[in-house]
Design a protein around this motif. Sequence first.
Motif, mmCIF file in Angstrom:
data_model
loop_
_atom_site.group_PDB
_atom_site.id
_atom_site.type_symbol
_atom_site.label_atom_id
_atom_site.label_comp_id
_atom_site.label_asym_id
_atom_site.label_seq_id
_atom_site.Cartn_x
_atom_site.Cartn_y
_atom_site.Cartn_z
ATOM 1 N N ASP A 177 -3.576 0.873 6.865
ATOM 2 C CA ASP A 177 -4.852 0.871 7.774
ATOM 3 C C ASP A 177 -6.055 0.353 6.330
ATOM 4 O O ASP A 177 -5.757 0.153 5.208
ATOM 5 C CB ASP A 177 -5.278 1.830 8.294
ATOM 6 N N ASP A 178 -7.227 -0.077 6.902
ATOM 7 C CA ASP A 178 -8.381 -0.396 5.963
ATOM 8 C C ASP A 178 -8.749 0.798 4.949
ATOM 9 O O ASP A 178 -9.310 0.289 3.734
ATOM 10 C CB ASP A 178 -9.620 -0.788 6.817
ATOM 11 N N LYS A 179 -8.169 1.891 4.875
ATOM 12 C CA LYS A 179 -8.638 2.855 4.228
ATOM 13 C C LYS A 179 -7.647 2.984 2.894
ATOM 14 O O LYS A 179 -7.858 4.180 2.115
ATOM 15 C CB LYS A 179 -8.857 4.192 4.944
ATOM 16 N N HIS A 180 -6.530 2.410 3.108
ATOM 17 C CA HIS A 180 -5.620 2.446 2.000
ATOM 18 C C HIS A 180 -6.174 2.097 0.667
ATOM 19 O O HIS A 180 -7.078 1.355 0.305
ATOM 20 C CB HIS A 180 -4.243 1.867 2.356
ATOM 21 N N ASP A 181 -5.743 2.742 -0.603
ATOM 22 C CA ASP A 181 -6.054 2.247 -1.929
ATOM 23 C C ASP A 181 -4.881 0.918 -2.275
ATOM 24 O O ASP A 181 -3.714 1.099 -2.575
ATOM 25 C CB ASP A 181 -5.828 3.482 -2.752
ATOM 26 N N PRO A 182 -5.733 -0.147 -2.298
ATOM 27 C CA PRO A 182 -5.045 -1.281 -2.665
ATOM 28 C C PRO A 182 -3.950 -1.035 -4.157
ATOM 29 O O PRO A 182 -2.973 -1.534 -4.226
ATOM 30 C CB PRO A 182 -5.792 -2.466 -2.902
ATOM 31 N N ILE A 183 -4.879 -0.381 -5.154
ATOM 32 C CA ILE A 183 -4.160 -0.384 -6.243
ATOM 33 C C ILE A 183 -2.868 0.352 -6.312
ATOM 34 O O ILE A 183 -1.759 -0.023 -6.849
ATOM 35 C CB ILE A 183 -5.074 0.311 -7.408
ATOM 36 N N LYS A 184 -2.883 1.462 -5.648
ATOM 37 C CA LYS A 184 -1.721 2.430 -5.118
ATOM 38 C C LYS A 184 -0.467 1.551 -4.889
ATOM 39 O O LYS A 184 0.544 1.629 -5.523
ATOM 40 C CB LYS A 184 -1.844 3.455 -4.337
ATOM 41 N N TYR A 185 -0.686 0.577 -3.990
ATOM 42 C CA TYR A 185 0.512 -0.232 -3.488
ATOM 43 C C TYR A 185 0.769 -1.500 -4.231
ATOM 44 O O TYR A 185 1.758 -1.850 -4.439
ATOM 45 C CB TYR A 185 0.318 -0.849 -2.240
ATOM 46 N N ILE A 186 -0.338 -1.917 -5.036
ATOM 47 C CA ILE A 186 0.085 -3.020 -5.991
ATOM 48 C C ILE A 186 0.905 -2.662 -7.087
ATOM 49 O O ILE A 186 1.846 -3.518 -7.513
ATOM 50 C CB ILE A 186 -1.429 -3.549 -6.459
ATOM 51 N N GLN A 187 0.606 -1.390 -7.563
ATOM 52 C CA GLN A 187 1.210 -0.967 -8.757
ATOM 53 C C GLN A 187 2.845 -0.537 -8.374
ATOM 54 O O GLN A 187 3.592 -0.909 -9.277
ATOM 55 C CB GLN A 187 0.660 0.436 -9.472
ATOM 56 N N LYS A 188 3.083 -0.355 -7.231
ATOM 57 C CA LYS A 188 4.361 0.001 -6.996
ATOM 58 C C LYS A 188 5.256 -1.299 -6.293
ATOM 59 O O LYS A 188 6.143 -1.001 -5.596
ATOM 60 C CB LYS A 188 4.447 1.240 -6.015
ATOM 61 N N SER A 189 4.497 -2.329 -6.144
ATOM 62 C CA SER A 189 5.204 -3.779 -5.704
ATOM 63 C C SER A 189 5.229 -4.794 -6.834
ATOM 64 O O SER A 189 4.797 -4.492 -7.983
ATOM 65 C CB SER A 189 4.122 -4.210 -4.618
ATOM 66 N N GLU A 190 6.298 -5.309 -6.532
ATOM 67 C CA GLU A 190 6.978 -6.628 -7.467
ATOM 68 C C GLU A 190 5.728 -7.720 -7.491
ATOM 69 O O GLU A 190 5.707 -8.388 -8.478
ATOM 70 C CB GLU A 190 8.169 -7.070 -7.002
#
Length: 399
Positions: A184-197
């Motif tokens: 959703d819109d409230k998620h922290d992008p950095i969190k998911y960017i760091q655990k993505s390739e």
Amino acid sequence: MNILFLSGSYKKNHEILIQSIIRCLQHSGHTIDTEILPSREYDCILIFNKKKLKFIKQNPIFRKVPVIFSFCISDTPHEYTVDLGLFDHTIIFEDSNSSIPLSSFNNKNFMNMIYYPEDKRNLNPEKDISDKPAIYVNIDNGYFGEMIFLKILPILNQLNHYDFYCQCSKNYRPLLNKNIKILDDKHDPIKYIQKSEMVIGSGYPIIMALLENKKAIVVGEKGFGGIVNHENLDHHFRNFFQGRNGGKYDEYIPLDLLKRSIEEPHIPSLAPNITAYLNANNLNFIHDIENIVDSYRIIHDNLRNIPLTLKKEYLLMHHNNRYWIVNHLLGTFHKRINESECAILSMFNKGCTPQMILEQYPEYESEVMEFINELIAMKILVRYYGNKDMRNKSRHIIE
């Protein structure tokens, strides 16, 4: 400087931009208040989006210091209807392109989007229970954001050997395979960017990915921009990572090229490069704010000897035996004046100082200065820098 920063937000990008502006100003040594403190004397007022203009309309503070209005160019239709007499300068952030005329805004500066990252956080995000590499997908939800996601959806569903974290509507759940997780819109992008390739998308998520040295693939409102590399970084930065060079809104997305980019093993290391771009852009923003404040002080500390000119949007009109100041770009009658006031304004054609006016009307010194101060406060008279292009060729009185 003490800066009053009033902001309104109705998009995720606004929230990131607002926090970046605050951090940028604070790290440059300026004091920022986000609400009016009666005990504080301010050097300027910075407003982001018109929602907070109502807080200063009845406050005498806005007549004593420069007021800077700012907004994102993609929000022009929403922000266009503002009272121009409330602010001295406009900063327009180029998050997109617009063909809407922006001539009416006072003393415009166009600027790349500001991003000032938070102090380095050690999130150490937990990996989901999966052996698959992850890809984060976040496309700016502008005019065509959702449509672009639907265009690339077939490739996301085909690549079931990846886990996808996608910001999109929950209504798309029946269209997605199980390897695609909706955020959703409230998620922290950095969190998911760091655990993505890698990251697929546009705007701020691409900047964040580059700062993390992740592979970034631009897919946005202006089409498929491909992998960000040393050769195309400059173009992408200046277009806020919205698509390909020369791309058009809602154009075809080549899914075969997108798939090839995802599978491309080489990952350019661009963190130092994007950091240099951001630092230069942030410094330009600070310099603009400081120059606006300095120019305002110069005018008001030595008003009589500062060359002024009628703002180029205005001309003088004689209509039905009355004299008017007219905004010829919008076709609006801005202010009614008398014949003597019209004669005074006509003298500001080539950059005239108030002292030169007073020498011709010495017996009316207080009335003339009151009139000039009123026009400065209304942003009709502005500082003249000797630039011939600032002169309004229609300065003569038209019938």
